[in-house]
Scaffold this active site. Structure first.
Site, PDB file in Angstrom:
ATOM      1  N   ASP A  80     -10.347   0.078  -2.360  1.00  0.00           N
ATOM      2  CA  ASP A  80      -9.232   0.403  -3.255  1.00  0.00           C
ATOM      3  C   ASP A  80      -9.463   1.658  -4.092  1.00  0.00           C
ATOM      4  O   ASP A  80      -8.853   1.839  -5.146  1.00  0.00           O
ATOM      5  CB  ASP A  80      -8.911  -0.781  -4.174  1.00  0.00           C
ATOM      6  CG  ASP A  80      -7.509  -0.696  -4.751  1.00  0.00           C
ATOM      7  OD1 ASP A  80      -6.609  -0.167  -4.061  1.00  0.00           O
ATOM      8  OD2 ASP A  80      -7.302  -1.135  -5.898  1.00  0.00           O
ATOM      9  N   ASP A 101      -5.642  -2.176   3.119  1.00  0.00           N
ATOM     10  CA  ASP A 101      -5.781  -0.847   2.519  1.00  0.00           C
ATOM     11  C   ASP A 101      -6.818   0.051   3.199  1.00  0.00           C
ATOM     12  O   ASP A 101      -6.787   1.272   3.008  1.00  0.00           O
ATOM     13  CB  ASP A 101      -6.140  -0.901   1.025  1.00  0.00           C
ATOM     14  CG  ASP A 101      -5.100  -1.587   0.166  1.00  0.00           C
ATOM     15  OD1 ASP A 101      -3.998  -1.844   0.676  1.00  0.00           O
ATOM     16  OD2 ASP A 101      -5.389  -1.868  -1.010  1.00  0.00           O
ATOM     17  N   GLU A 119       0.123 -14.443  -8.039  1.00  0.00           N
ATOM     18  CA  GLU A 119      -1.096 -13.787  -8.504  1.00  0.00           C
ATOM     19  C   GLU A 119      -0.777 -12.344  -8.874  1.00  0.00           C
ATOM     20  O   GLU A 119       0.020 -11.670  -8.221  1.00  0.00           O
ATOM     21  CB  GLU A 119      -2.188 -13.845  -7.437  1.00  0.00           C
ATOM     22  CG  GLU A 119      -2.678 -15.258  -7.206  1.00  0.00           C
ATOM     23  CD  GLU A 119      -3.845 -15.327  -6.245  1.00  0.00           C
ATOM     24  OE1 GLU A 119      -4.280 -14.264  -5.745  1.00  0.00           O
ATOM     25  OE2 GLU A 119      -4.334 -16.441  -5.988  1.00  0.00           O
ATOM     26  N   ASP A 160      -0.805  -8.297  -9.670  1.00  0.00           N
ATOM     27  CA  ASP A 160      -1.204  -7.069  -8.982  1.00  0.00           C
ATOM     28  C   ASP A 160      -2.243  -6.286  -9.774  1.00  0.00           C
ATOM     29  O   ASP A 160      -2.892  -5.399  -9.233  1.00  0.00           O
ATOM     30  CB  ASP A 160       0.011  -6.166  -8.764  1.00  0.00           C
ATOM     31  CG  ASP A 160       0.962  -6.713  -7.707  1.00  0.00           C
ATOM     32  OD1 ASP A 160       0.480  -7.264  -6.706  1.00  0.00           O
ATOM     33  OD2 ASP A 160       2.179  -6.603  -7.886  1.00  0.00           O
TER      34      ASP A 160
END
Length: 358
Positions: free
Chosen positions: A143, A181, A331, A333
């Site tokens: 990320d 990702d 949940e 972000d």
């Protein structure tokens, strides 16, 4: 068993995908009447509010195997929230969150005990005569240092972690979403060039080892239509990561783009990678993405979003293998718009998603 599942259910999913961090994602084209009708039927089948007498829903069971063969965790965060609301006398809120608790949602394997978690989830699924749905999200330099930063310390640490996952899965039926990702961050140049070769090597190894298991399907993440807008840019990354041996690719993970747009994008990309099938994350795309282009983080906990089509393999499209809930609805972000840390259960947001579902 429920004690172990309670422990494992604490593993959270990450924040939203990165498309909005550099550009805002427009609402996109409206789906056709046929698509709208199909999604409406799926939502009615999977997210109906059947407790009209005000009673609190029971512990969730499994969905019909012919519609959604994936395992429903009876001790998920959503299921525990339903129970908590019931004890507090909030039957209306309990029924809303039950729209999430009754659906099969992906389990994200954590860092500390990959073998134990993978074994626990796949064994529970097998006992229920269902298939486990797992997400592996531990690639080094994950990320790009943003809300869901982290990952294995290096390639060898990743390989050791993956070996634990493989031992935990064994010969049980499992679908794996591999490293959200990881490839789009190569395509958008967020991940520095010096890490690309290692990442390709790790993903190729992971695909090969997972596919060597007798009953495991693997899907590589290919972003979404408003992140890597030209699907041609994903072709080389997918090929270098082993798409030829994988079952296909995944779209819209942790994002809100419409199913219609993902379908159009996915078919274009599929034609470029030898007709590979794909899955779409519909967990939170019921209202599409947040409107407006002035918020650089409109991907992050946007208000007014809704649960999308219920998970199913009955997509009525031979190229779409399944609609899945890969991101865990409810949940966060990330620490934006009042949200807690990425992957943390957020009851207020869960209620909003369920309330807005059509």
């Amino acid at each position: 068993m429920y004690g172990n599942l309670r422990r494992m259910a604490g593993v959270g999913s990450p924040g939203g995908s990165r498309d909005g961090r550099r550009r805002s994602a427009p609402a996109g084209a409206a789906p056709s009447r046929a698509v709208v009708g199909a999604l409406a039927l799926l939502l009615l089948a999977g997210c109906s509010d059947s407790d009209s007498d005000g009673s609190v829903p029971d512990r969730p069971g499994q969905r019909p195997k012919s519609v959604a063969p994936f395992w429903v965790n009876p001790d998920s965060k959503a299921a525990r929230q339903v129970s908590a609301y019931g004890k507090d006398g909030k039957s209306g809120d309990a029924r809303l969150v039950n729209k999430i608790a009754t659906q099969p949602v992906a389990e994200w394997i954590g860092v500390d005990d990959p073998q134990g978690e993978a074994r626990g989830f796949t064994e529970a699924a097998a006992k229920a005569d269902r298939e486990a749905l797992l997400v592996l999200y531990n690639i080094p330099h994950r990320d790009c240092g943003s809300y869901s930063k982290g990952g294995a310390a290096d390639g060898n640490a990743y390989r050791a972690w993956l070996d634990g996952v493989l031992k935990g899965i064994g010969n049980r039926a499992t679908t794996v979403i591999l490293e959200p990702d990881a490839l789009p961050h190569i395509a958008d140049k967020c991940t520095p060039q010096q890490f690309h070769e290692e990442r390709y090597a790790l993903l190729t190894e992971a695909v090969g080892k997972l596919k060597a298991l007798p009953r495991t399907k693997v899907y590589l993440d290919a972003g979404n239509p408003h992140w890597i807008k030209d699907p041609g840019r994903m072709v080389e990354p997918l090929k270098r990561a082993g798409i030829d041996r994988a079952d296909g690719f995944a779209l819209n993970i942790s994002n809100y783009q419409t199913t219609a747009e993902n379908t159009k994008y996915g078919k274009k990309l599929s034609a470029m990678v030898d007709g590979k099938r794909f899955v779409i994350d519909t967990s939170r795309n019921g209202n599409g993405p947040a409107p407006g282009g002035d918020d650089p983080e409109n991907w992050c906990n946007p208000p007014g979003r809704a649960l999308g089509a219920a998970p199913t393999t009955k997509t009525n499209d031979p190229q779409i293998a399944a609609y899945l809930w890969i991101k865990r609805p409810g949940e966060s972000d990330g620490t934006c718009k009042g949200g807690p840390k990425a992957g943390t259960w957020w009851p207020k947001y869960a209620l909003g998603l369920a309330h807005s579902a059509k």
